[in-house]
Design a protein around this motif. Sequence first.
Motif, mmCIF file in Angstrom:
data_model
loop_
_atom_site.group_PDB
_atom_site.id
_atom_site.type_symbol
_atom_site.label_atom_id
_atom_site.label_comp_id
_atom_site.label_asym_id
_atom_site.label_seq_id
_atom_site.Cartn_x
_atom_site.Cartn_y
_atom_site.Cartn_z
ATOM 1 N N THR A 68 0.847 -1.181 0.000
ATOM 2 C CA THR A 68 0.000 0.000 0.000
ATOM 3 C C THR A 68 0.887 1.237 0.000
ATOM 4 O OG1 THR A 68 -0.112 -0.048 2.424
ATOM 5 C CG2 THR A 68 -1.889 -1.114 1.241
ATOM 6 N N GLU A 69 0.350 2.294 -0.536
ATOM 7 C CA GLU A 69 1.087 3.555 -0.546
ATOM 8 C C GLU A 69 0.999 4.207 0.829
ATOM 9 O OE1 GLU A 69 0.341 6.254 -3.734
ATOM 10 O OE2 GLU A 69 -0.111 4.626 -5.123
ATOM 11 N N TYR A 70 1.954 5.089 1.098
ATOM 12 C CA TYR A 70 1.953 5.861 2.324
ATOM 13 C C TYR A 70 0.662 6.664 2.414
ATOM 14 C CZ TYR A 70 2.988 9.645 5.539
ATOM 15 O OH TYR A 70 2.917 10.548 6.570
ATOM 16 N N SER A 71 0.086 6.714 3.586
ATOM 17 C CA SER A 71 -1.153 7.460 3.788
ATOM 18 C C SER A 71 -1.123 8.146 5.152
ATOM 19 C CB SER A 71 -2.347 6.502 3.716
ATOM 20 O OG SER A 71 -3.504 7.111 4.232
ATOM 21 N N ILE A 72 -1.269 9.453 5.147
ATOM 22 C CA ILE A 72 -1.304 10.189 6.408
ATOM 23 C C ILE A 72 -2.542 9.792 7.220
ATOM 24 C CG2 ILE A 72 -2.498 12.237 5.529
ATOM 25 C CD1 ILE A 72 0.361 12.234 8.116
ATOM 26 N N ILE A 73 -3.599 9.390 6.536
ATOM 27 C CA ILE A 73 -4.800 8.929 7.244
ATOM 28 C C ILE A 73 -4.481 7.647 8.014
ATOM 29 C CG2 ILE A 73 -7.166 8.075 6.976
ATOM 30 C CD1 ILE A 73 -7.363 9.931 4.506
ATOM 31 N N MET A 74 -3.709 6.747 7.406
ATOM 32 C CA MET A 74 -3.338 5.518 8.101
ATOM 33 C C MET A 74 -2.395 5.825 9.267
ATOM 34 S SD MET A 74 -3.422 2.455 8.970
ATOM 35 C CE MET A 74 -4.565 1.739 7.832
ATOM 36 N N VAL A 75 -1.501 6.770 9.083
ATOM 37 C CA VAL A 75 -0.623 7.168 10.192
ATOM 38 C C VAL A 75 -1.476 7.675 11.353
ATOM 39 C CG1 VAL A 75 1.153 8.811 10.923
ATOM 40 C CG2 VAL A 75 1.351 7.671 8.699
ATOM 41 N N HIS A 76 -2.469 8.472 11.031
ATOM 42 C CA HIS A 76 -3.390 8.991 12.048
ATOM 43 C C HIS A 76 -4.141 7.842 12.732
ATOM 44 C CE1 HIS A 76 -5.941 11.957 13.967
ATOM 45 N NE2 HIS A 76 -7.029 11.410 13.436
ATOM 46 N N ALA A 77 -4.587 6.873 11.945
ATOM 47 C CA ALA A 77 -5.292 5.715 12.501
ATOM 48 C C ALA A 77 -4.386 4.920 13.434
ATOM 49 C CB ALA A 77 -5.806 4.824 11.369
ATOM 50 N N GLN A 78 -3.146 4.716 13.028
ATOM 51 C CA GLN A 78 -2.194 3.980 13.860
ATOM 52 C C GLN A 78 -1.943 4.727 15.164
ATOM 53 O OE1 GLN A 78 -1.024 0.923 13.289
ATOM 54 N NE2 GLN A 78 -2.169 0.832 11.402
ATOM 55 N N ASP A 79 -1.870 6.041 15.081
ATOM 56 C CA ASP A 79 -1.677 6.865 16.263
ATOM 57 C C ASP A 79 -2.842 6.696 17.237
ATOM 58 O OD1 ASP A 79 -0.260 8.868 17.784
ATOM 59 O OD2 ASP A 79 -1.736 10.334 17.072
ATOM 60 N N HIS A 80 -4.057 6.730 16.695
ATOM 61 C CA HIS A 80 -5.243 6.527 17.532
ATOM 62 C C HIS A 80 -5.200 5.163 18.221
ATOM 63 C CE1 HIS A 80 -8.319 9.702 17.234
ATOM 64 N NE2 HIS A 80 -7.702 10.023 16.109
ATOM 65 N N LEU A 81 -4.891 4.144 17.451
ATOM 66 C CA LEU A 81 -4.875 2.782 17.984
ATOM 67 C C LEU A 81 -3.811 2.625 19.063
ATOM 68 C CD1 LEU A 81 -5.930 -0.087 17.999
ATOM 69 C CD2 LEU A 81 -4.473 -0.563 16.015
ATOM 70 N N MET A 82 -2.618 3.117 18.797
ATOM 71 C CA MET A 82 -1.530 3.013 19.768
ATOM 72 C C MET A 82 -1.880 3.742 21.065
ATOM 73 S SD MET A 82 2.330 4.521 19.623
ATOM 74 C CE MET A 82 1.689 6.154 19.903
ATOM 75 N N ASN A 83 -2.413 4.955 20.942
ATOM 76 C CA ASN A 83 -2.789 5.706 22.137
ATOM 77 C C ASN A 83 -3.895 5.017 22.918
ATOM 78 O OD1 ASN A 83 -0.991 7.940 22.103
ATOM 79 N ND2 ASN A 83 -2.142 8.785 20.390
ATOM 80 N N CYS A 84 -4.805 4.411 22.203
ATOM 81 C CA CYS A 84 -5.903 3.688 22.841
ATOM 82 C C CYS A 84 -5.376 2.486 23.625
ATOM 83 C CB CYS A 84 -6.900 3.252 21.775
ATOM 84 S SG CYS A 84 -8.429 2.569 22.413
ATOM 85 N N MET A 85 -4.433 1.774 23.038
ATOM 86 C CA MET A 85 -3.869 0.604 23.720
ATOM 87 C C MET A 85 -3.099 1.020 24.973
ATOM 88 S SD MET A 85 -2.760 -1.476 20.300
ATOM 89 C CE MET A 85 -2.487 -3.105 20.969
ATOM 90 N N LEU A 86 -2.366 2.105 24.888
ATOM 91 C CA LEU A 86 -1.649 2.613 26.050
ATOM 92 C C LEU A 86 -2.627 3.096 27.119
ATOM 93 C CD1 LEU A 86 0.915 3.462 27.542
ATOM 94 C CD2 LEU A 86 0.842 5.603 26.250
ATOM 95 N N ALA A 87 -3.650 3.831 26.695
ATOM 96 C CA ALA A 87 -4.645 4.336 27.643
ATOM 97 C C ALA A 87 -5.336 3.196 28.379
ATOM 98 C CB ALA A 87 -5.675 5.196 26.914
ATOM 99 N N LYS A 88 -5.613 2.121 27.664
ATOM 100 C CA LYS A 88 -6.272 0.974 28.304
ATOM 101 C C LYS A 88 -5.460 0.470 29.488
ATOM 102 C CE LYS A 88 -6.357 -3.578 27.530
ATOM 103 N NZ LYS A 88 -6.204 -4.786 26.770
ATOM 104 N N ASN A 89 -4.163 0.314 29.285
ATOM 105 C CA ASN A 89 -3.313 -0.177 30.370
ATOM 106 C C ASN A 89 -3.293 0.788 31.549
ATOM 107 O OD1 ASN A 89 -2.667 -2.451 28.869
ATOM 108 N ND2 ASN A 89 -0.852 -1.515 27.989
ATOM 109 N N LEU A 90 -3.163 2.066 31.262
ATOM 110 C CA LEU A 90 -3.118 3.055 32.337
ATOM 111 C C LEU A 90 -4.459 3.165 33.061
ATOM 112 C CD1 LEU A 90 -1.050 5.830 30.540
ATOM 113 C CD2 LEU A 90 -0.274 4.313 32.365
ATOM 114 N N ILE A 91 -5.547 3.167 32.300
ATOM 115 C CA ILE A 91 -6.873 3.284 32.913
ATOM 116 C C ILE A 91 -7.193 2.051 33.748
ATOM 117 C CG2 ILE A 91 -9.354 3.363 32.370
ATOM 118 C CD1 ILE A 91 -8.559 5.373 30.100
ATOM 119 N N ASN A 92 -6.805 0.870 33.278
ATOM 120 C CA ASN A 92 -6.994 -0.335 34.095
ATOM 121 C C ASN A 92 -6.272 -0.210 35.431
ATOM 122 O OD1 ASN A 92 -8.753 -1.981 32.615
ATOM 123 N ND2 ASN A 92 -7.101 -2.757 31.347
#
Length: 104
Positions: A68-92
Amino acid sequence: MNNLEETSFQIISAAGESMSDMFQALRFAKEGKFIKSEEAMKKAQELLNKAHKAQTNLIVEEAQGKKTEYSIIMVHAQDHLMNCMLAKNLINELIEIYQKGNLV
């Protein structure tokens, strides 16, 4: 809209909803409403799983040779996902502290 864009928006949406549910769970825990907190975290986990599955499908496709070609939208999606996974651990961890009564 192509498949990469659609998948990116699926990840952004699911991860964003998951994050909202996690913070709702944290607010419930802060209020001592631990059953509601647990329910919100379960819903958040389902949404996080949905986002992670979409990401995994893209990884599998690329591993199979579908580049796939580079996509800033995908970078944004990855950022959301990564932050969500980190937040889950901290919130737990914070919910556990509230359950033990250390911050109430």
